[in-house]
Design a protein around this motif. Structure first.
Motif, PDB file in Angstrom:
ATOM      1  N   LEU A  13       3.807   3.195   2.783  1.00 11.07           N
ATOM      2  CA  LEU A  13       4.852   2.078   3.585  1.00 11.07           C
ATOM      3  C   LEU A  13       6.176   2.419   3.052  1.00 11.07           C
ATOM      4  CD1 LEU A  13       4.446  -0.157   5.373  1.00 11.07           C
ATOM      5  CD2 LEU A  13       4.699  -1.570   3.672  1.00 11.07           C
ATOM      6  N   PHE A  52     -10.388  -0.643  -6.120  1.00  4.92           N
ATOM      7  CA  PHE A  52     -10.510  -1.131  -4.822  1.00  4.92           C
ATOM      8  C   PHE A  52      -9.612  -0.490  -3.716  1.00  4.92           C
ATOM      9  CE2 PHE A  52     -11.381  -4.612  -7.602  1.00  4.92           C
ATOM     10  CZ  PHE A  52     -12.503  -4.707  -7.602  1.00  4.92           C
ATOM     11  N   GLY A  53      -8.784   0.355  -4.216  1.00  6.43           N
ATOM     12  CA  GLY A  53      -7.832   0.805  -3.352  1.00  6.43           C
ATOM     13  C   GLY A  53      -6.730  -0.526  -2.851  1.00  6.43           C
ATOM     14  N   HIS A  54      -6.571  -1.389  -3.743  1.00  6.52           N
ATOM     15  CA  HIS A  54      -5.543  -2.474  -3.366  1.00  6.52           C
ATOM     16  C   HIS A  54      -4.287  -2.151  -3.841  1.00  6.52           C
ATOM     17  CE1 HIS A  54      -8.280  -6.225  -3.207  1.00  6.52           C
ATOM     18  NE2 HIS A  54      -9.021  -5.094  -2.770  1.00  6.52           N
ATOM     19  N   GLY A  55      -3.319  -2.128  -3.148  1.00  4.14           N
ATOM     20  CA  GLY A  55      -1.965  -1.248  -3.708  1.00  4.14           C
ATOM     21  C   GLY A  55      -2.023   0.267  -3.563  1.00  4.14           C
ATOM     22  N   TYR A 113     -10.508  -1.138   3.133  1.00  3.78           N
ATOM     23  CA  TYR A 113      -9.684  -2.330   2.759  1.00  3.78           C
ATOM     24  C   TYR A 113      -8.171  -2.259   2.967  1.00  3.78           C
ATOM     25  CZ  TYR A 113      -7.366  -6.082   0.448  1.00  3.78           C
ATOM     26  OH  TYR A 113      -6.418  -6.842   0.053  1.00  3.78           O
ATOM     27  N   PRO A 114      -7.321  -0.982   2.161  1.00  5.28           N
ATOM     28  CA  PRO A 114      -5.885  -0.996   2.326  1.00  5.28           C
ATOM     29  C   PRO A 114      -5.690  -0.385   3.780  1.00  5.28           C
ATOM     30  CG  PRO A 114      -7.089   0.899   1.107  1.00  5.28           C
ATOM     31  CD  PRO A 114      -8.260  -0.195   1.204  1.00  5.28           C
ATOM     32  N   PHE A 164      -5.266  -3.919   5.721  1.00  2.00           N
ATOM     33  CA  PHE A 164      -3.949  -4.341   5.128  1.00  2.00           C
ATOM     34  C   PHE A 164      -2.739  -3.675   5.769  1.00  2.00           C
ATOM     35  CE2 PHE A 164      -0.988  -5.197   2.027  1.00  2.00           C
ATOM     36  CZ  PHE A 164      -0.904  -6.522   1.839  1.00  2.00           C
ATOM     37  N   LEU A 165      -2.805  -2.266   5.413  1.00  3.43           N
ATOM     38  CA  LEU A 165      -1.748  -1.595   6.425  1.00  3.43           C
ATOM     39  C   LEU A 165      -1.470  -1.665   7.694  1.00  3.43           C
ATOM     40  CD1 LEU A 165       0.483   0.687   5.011  1.00  3.43           C
ATOM     41  CD2 LEU A 165      -0.755   2.138   6.768  1.00  3.43           C
ATOM     42  N   PRO A 173       0.930  -1.150  -0.018  1.00  2.31           N
ATOM     43  CA  PRO A 173      -0.025  -0.039   0.078  1.00  2.31           C
ATOM     44  C   PRO A 173       0.939   1.350  -0.110  1.00  2.31           C
ATOM     45  CG  PRO A 173       0.091  -0.889   2.250  1.00  2.31           C
ATOM     46  CD  PRO A 173       0.889  -1.903   1.270  1.00  2.31           C
TER      47      PRO A 173
END
Lengths: 216, 267
Positions: free
Chosen positions: A7, A97-100, B70-71, B74-75, A4
């Motif tokens: 980081l 989706f906001g993945h990554g 969601y993120p 995950f974070l 994400p």
């Protein structure tokens, strides 16, 4: 398995974009060498979209479920189009989706895309190996290798980058042990991805064999 | 699977009116400047700019909350261990559990950067239609092959998602996943796996066949032929590319802001 935003330090993000730019340039150069580069565009885009959707299929493994990354298979089917396809798939995942993330798009594309290109090269080896043997066997075996090595390398890159760049305080040995431990924990998933890729490749060999041979 | 994009692009805020190309360049520069922030005293400024831009974009808070879920989880999964295993200065201890100051600092920094970058990203995506964004990227030098692939993939994403939903429903109606047999834990069922591999395979074969029809239709309509740009004066081109004076002014302001963050970080 996407990194994400926020980081990684900016240098690593920019480095990721640099590598992605270079690999994209190389892929585009290889694509433009084909007699008609535009011919593969619709196929690559539709398959990219299909992969993006197919990776949302969850496999029930009680008590939980997992989904596949399919980057190895993407490489075997799309060849040099695989890298741009992954880049675009990741962009959509970040947007929808906001993945990554947007800053980590380059790093994520490197993590997923380079193993896909390696998987493509591995899958091509089957024509040298399997000429005299049964085609089903060679396709199955090399699909397994492509699928599991594709995911295995991606997992290795992922943990390497995340643990290697997370702020200080962890010494080298702890980092190494952590990467090693996390890799071991992912081995069942890597094998499963290989099995699933094999099943998919054998299905395609039975139903639409030209999909497997069109990148040769 | 429901893809939600372009939900709020119809609003009329100043950010919505900002010319897409200037907006893309400005906000992406800001995002990268934020990614480089490592100093504590820059965090309030970074969060302030983010909140300001989000308010100016007039996007509802629920949009951001939904997207952050969601993120965010995950974070958290990644950074939640940091305060306990990174650093030397112990600030709190309970049995084997020790909270360390450097770890807490690192975690806060990552979380703030994450919130700011993701929010600015959603300001950009929430106020600009995806197709306009791709067009802007193309005029900024994105290779045409990539732009074409992006547009086509985007066009067929929704259709393929629908076709997967239909196929899954058909599988369920034929009794898939309800065999009644007791399942072994941690082991996937071989037959189920094979069924799902066929599902994914069918999806790929259908998309491939569709792509062949699409390609033929595109060729017949002249795809792949070179088109020549019409001649226009550079002034019109400049205006069309970067928008009116307020768009250009916003671009300059945001670029200066981004530069400010980078310089402050270096000094």
């Amino acid at each position: 398995m996407h990194i994400p935003d926020g980081l990684l330090p900016a240098q690593v993000c920019l480095g990721g974009y640099g590598v992605t730019g270079l690999v994209t340039w190389y892929s585009l150069r290889q694509i433009n060498r084909q007699p008609d580069p535009t011919e593969g565009i619709p196929k690559a885009s539709l398959l990219a979209a299909a992969f993006f959707i197919a990776s949302s299929i969850h496999i029930p493994i009680p008590p939980t479920s997992v989904h596949f990354v399919l980057n190895g298979l993407l490489g075997t089917l799309l060849g040099y189009y695989a890298f741009p396809a992954i880049l675009i798939g990741l962009l959509f995942q970040a947007i929808a989706f906001g993945h990554g993330g947007l800053t980590t798009l380059g790093v994520n594309a490197t993590i997923m895309g380079i193993p896909a290109l390696i998987a493509y090269q591995i899958f091509q080896l089957r024509s040298h190996w399997g000429r005299s043997r049964d085609r089903r066997w060679s396709t199955g075996l090399f699909a397994f290798l492509a699928g599991s090595i594709g995911l295995g390398l991606a997992v290795l890159f992922f943990f390497g980058i995340v643990i290697g760049t997370i702020p200080a305080g962890l010494d080298v040995n702890t980092e190494r042990a952590a990467v090693f431990g996390l890799m071991l924990a992912h081995i069942p998933l890597i094998v499963l991805e290989g099995i699933f890729t094999t099943m998919l490749a054998l299905f395609l060999l039975r139903v639409k064999p030209e999909l497997l041979t069109s990148t040769e | 699977m429901k893809l939600k994009v372009d939900e709020w692009v119809h609003l009329k805020s100043p950010i919505h009116r900002w010319e897409p190309k200037s907006k893309l360049v400005g906000l992406v520069a800001l995002i990268f400047a934020f990614a480089g922030v490592k100093d504590w005293y820059l965090l309030p400024a970074m969060l302030g700019v983010t909140v300001g831009l989000y308010i100016a974009s007039q996007l509802p808070l629920s949009f951001l909350m939904k997207r952050l879920r969601y993120p965010g989880f995950f974070l958290l999964g990644i950074v939640v261990l940091l305060p306990f295993c990174s650093g030397e200065t112990v600030i709190w201890q309970w049995g084997a559990l020790t909270l360390r100051w450097e770890g807490v600092q690192a975690m806060l920094l990552i979380v703030c950067r994450f919130l700011s970058i993701v929010t600015i990203g959603f300001v950009l995506l929430g106020t600009t239609p995806v197709l306009t964004l791709v067009k802007s990227m193309r005029s900024l030098g994105l290779p045409s092959l990539l732009a074409d692939m992006t547009l086509l993939a985007y066009r067929y994403l929704f259709e393929i998602a629908d076709s997967l939903a239909t196929m899954k429903q058909a599988m369920r109606l034929r009794g898939f996943g309800s065999s009644g047999k007791s399942r072994t834990w941690l082991l996937p069922n071989r037959q189920e796996l094979r069924g799902l591999a066929s599902l994914a395979g069918t999806l790929l074969v259908r998309s491939y066949e569709q792509s062949e029809r699409v390609y033929k239709a595109m060729r017949l309509r002249g795809y792949g032929m070179k088109n020549y740009p019409q001649k226009t004066s550079w002034k019109t081109v400049w205006r069309e590319e970067w928008g009116d004076s307020s768009s250009q002014l916003s671009l300059i302001l945001v670029l200066l802001l981004a530069l400010g963050f980078v310089v402050a970080e270096i000094l």
